[in-house]
Design a protein around this motif. Structure first.
Motif, PDB file in Angstrom:
ATOM      1  N   THR A   1       0.862  -1.178   0.000  1.00 56.99           N
ATOM      2  CA  THR A   1       0.000   0.000   0.000  1.00 56.99           C
ATOM      3  C   THR A   1       0.902   1.231   0.000  1.00 56.99           C
ATOM      4  O   THR A   1       1.796   1.348   0.831  1.00 56.99           O
ATOM      5  CB  THR A   1      -0.909   0.020   1.239  1.00 56.99           C
ATOM      6  OG1 THR A   1      -1.777  -1.120   1.199  1.00 56.99           O
ATOM      7  CG2 THR A   1      -1.761   1.281   1.272  1.00 56.99           C
TER       8      THR A   1
ATOM      9  N   VAL B   1      -2.627   5.435  -3.043  1.00 59.58           N
ATOM     10  CA  VAL B   1      -3.457   6.581  -2.677  1.00 59.58           C
ATOM     11  C   VAL B   1      -2.683   7.857  -2.992  1.00 59.58           C
ATOM     12  O   VAL B   1      -1.625   8.097  -2.424  1.00 59.58           O
ATOM     13  CB  VAL B   1      -3.829   6.544  -1.178  1.00 59.58           C
ATOM     14  CG1 VAL B   1      -4.657   7.775  -0.811  1.00 59.58           C
ATOM     15  CG2 VAL B   1      -4.594   5.265  -0.851  1.00 59.58           C
TER      16      VAL B   1
ATOM     17  N   ARG C   1      -1.847  -4.311  -5.216  1.00 57.62           N
ATOM     18  CA  ARG C   1      -1.273  -3.053  -4.761  1.00 57.62           C
ATOM     19  C   ARG C   1      -2.349  -1.977  -4.666  1.00 57.62           C
ATOM     20  O   ARG C   1      -3.235  -1.887  -5.513  1.00 57.62           O
ATOM     21  CB  ARG C   1      -0.185  -2.578  -5.712  1.00 57.62           C
ATOM     22  CG  ARG C   1       0.472  -1.260  -5.263  1.00 57.62           C
ATOM     23  CD  ARG C   1       1.173  -0.542  -6.401  1.00 57.62           C
ATOM     24  NE  ARG C   1       2.207  -1.361  -6.999  1.00 57.62           N
ATOM     25  CZ  ARG C   1       2.389  -1.471  -8.310  1.00 57.62           C
ATOM     26  NH1 ARG C   1       1.596  -0.824  -9.152  1.00 57.62           N
ATOM     27  NH2 ARG C   1       3.347  -2.226  -8.787  1.00 57.62           N
ATOM     28  N   THR C   2      -2.269  -1.154  -3.608  1.00 58.97           N
ATOM     29  CA  THR C   2      -3.150  -0.003  -3.457  1.00 58.97           C
ATOM     30  C   THR C   2      -2.306   1.256  -3.453  1.00 58.97           C
ATOM     31  O   THR C   2      -1.323   1.340  -2.711  1.00 58.97           O
ATOM     32  CB  THR C   2      -3.951  -0.083  -2.141  1.00 58.97           C
ATOM     33  OG1 THR C   2      -4.743  -1.278  -2.155  1.00 58.97           O
ATOM     34  CG2 THR C   2      -4.849   1.128  -1.970  1.00 58.97           C
TER      35      THR C   2
END
Length: 259
Positions: A119, A142, A139-140
Motif C-alpha cells: 500500500t 493513494v 497493490r493499493t
C-alpha cells in the motif's frame, strides 16, 4: 601552477562534488596546507564557496528556490539511484509506505513496483505515475489531492486532510536540505506542512538525501534531525554530517556503488 589556476581547479572540484577537504587538496595540488586555506579564504570572500571546518562546500541555493521536477531529476542521478536501490531493501511485502514528493523518492518508486501486497500513500504525481504504469492487482496506491508545486508535489489543506487519518509503517522522505541548525527542510511553506503530516502518520521515518543536501537550508523545517530513524545517503556525505546525524540517534546508511 599559478594561484588563479589553482583556485579555479578548487572551484571546479567544489562545483562537481559539492565539497572538498583541505587535506585532499594539499595532496592533489602539491602545495601547503596554508596555501590551500588561503585559496579557500579568497574564494569564500568572493562569494564562490562556503568555508567549513576542514574544507569548503558549494554555496547552497536560496531558502525559497524551488527547481522544477525535471531540473532536479538531472542532478546527482548516480547517487539518487544508489540511495533508492538501498532504500528499497527496507520495504517488506504486505506493508504500507508513504513516499513524499522528490526525485529520489521517485527513483525509489521504480524499485518498489515488484513488491507484493504493497500500500502506497504519496503526494507526488510522478511517484503515482510510476505505479500507474505498472499495475498490480495486490497493490493499493493513494494519491492525495492538493495544490501542485513546481516540483510536482500536491500540498496544502486538501493534502493535509487526506493524510491526517492515515497510518503507514514507513515514510520515505525526500528533502531540499538538512543541517544541524534547521533540521530537514523544504523551500515551500505549504509542502513543509504536508510533509509534517506524513511524518506524524508514519511509524518510521527514513530520509533519502544525497550529500549535496547537507548544510542546504530551505525556508521551512519539516522535522528535526533527531526525528529521523534512518538517513540513507551516498559515500560523499561528509564525516561531519555522519557524526552529527549519528549523535542525534539517526542511523546513517551509506548506499555504495556511487563512486
Amino acid at each position: 601552477m599559478l594561484a588563479q589556476q589553482r583556485q579555479q581547479a578548487i572551484l571546479d572540484r567544489v562545483r562537481a562534488e559539492g565539497g572538498v577537504r583541505v587535506a585532499d587538496l594539499v595532496r592533489e595540488l602539491g602545495v601547503s596546507d596554508m596555501t590551500i586555506r588561503r585559496d579557500l579564504e579568497v574564494l569564500a570572500d568572493r562569494g564562490m564557496l562556503a568555508k567549513v571546518h576542514g574544507g569548503a562546500t558549494a554555496l547552497g541555493p536560496g531558502s525559497t528556490e524551488e527547481p522544477g521536477f525535471v531540473a532536479k531529476s538531472a542532478r546527482q542521478q548516480q547517487e539518487k539511484e544508489a540511495i533508492a536501490r538501498r532504500a528499497a531493501r527496507l520495504v517488506r511485502p504486505g506493508t504500507a509506505v508513504a513516499l513524499s514528493a522528490g526525485t529520489t523518492t521517485w527513483a525509489l518508486a521504480h524499485h518498489l513496483v515488484a513488491v507484493a501486497e504493497l500500500t502506497v500513500i504519496t503526494n507526488s504525481i510522478p511517484v503515482a505515475e510510476v505505479f500507474h504504469r505498472t499495475p498490480r492487482a495486490d497493490r493499493t496506491v493513494v494519491l492525495t489531492g492538493g495544490v501542485r508545486t513546481p516540483s510536482d508535489a500536491l500540498v496544502g489543506p486538501v493534502a493535509v486532510a487526506a493524510i491526517r487519518r492515515l497510518h503507514v509503517d514507513t515514510l520515505f522522505l525526500g528533502v531540499h536540505g538538512m543541517s544541524t541548525r534547521a533540521g530537514f527542510t523544504t523551500p515551500n511553506l505549504l509542502e513543509s506542512e504536508t510533509d509534517r503530516e506524513l511524518v506524524t502518520a508514519a511509524g518510521r521515518l527514513v530520509v533519502l538525501a544525497d550529500h549535496t543536501k547537507w548544510n542546504t537550508v530551505g525556508i521551512s523545517t519539516i522535522a528535526d534531525l533527531s526525528e529521523a530513524d534512518l538517513v540513507v545517503s551516498d559515500p560523499a556525505l561528509p564525516e561531519e554530517a555522519r557524526a552529527e546525524l549519528s549523535e542525534r540517534a539517526c542511523e546513517v546508511i551509506i548506499a555504495e556503488g556511487t563512486q
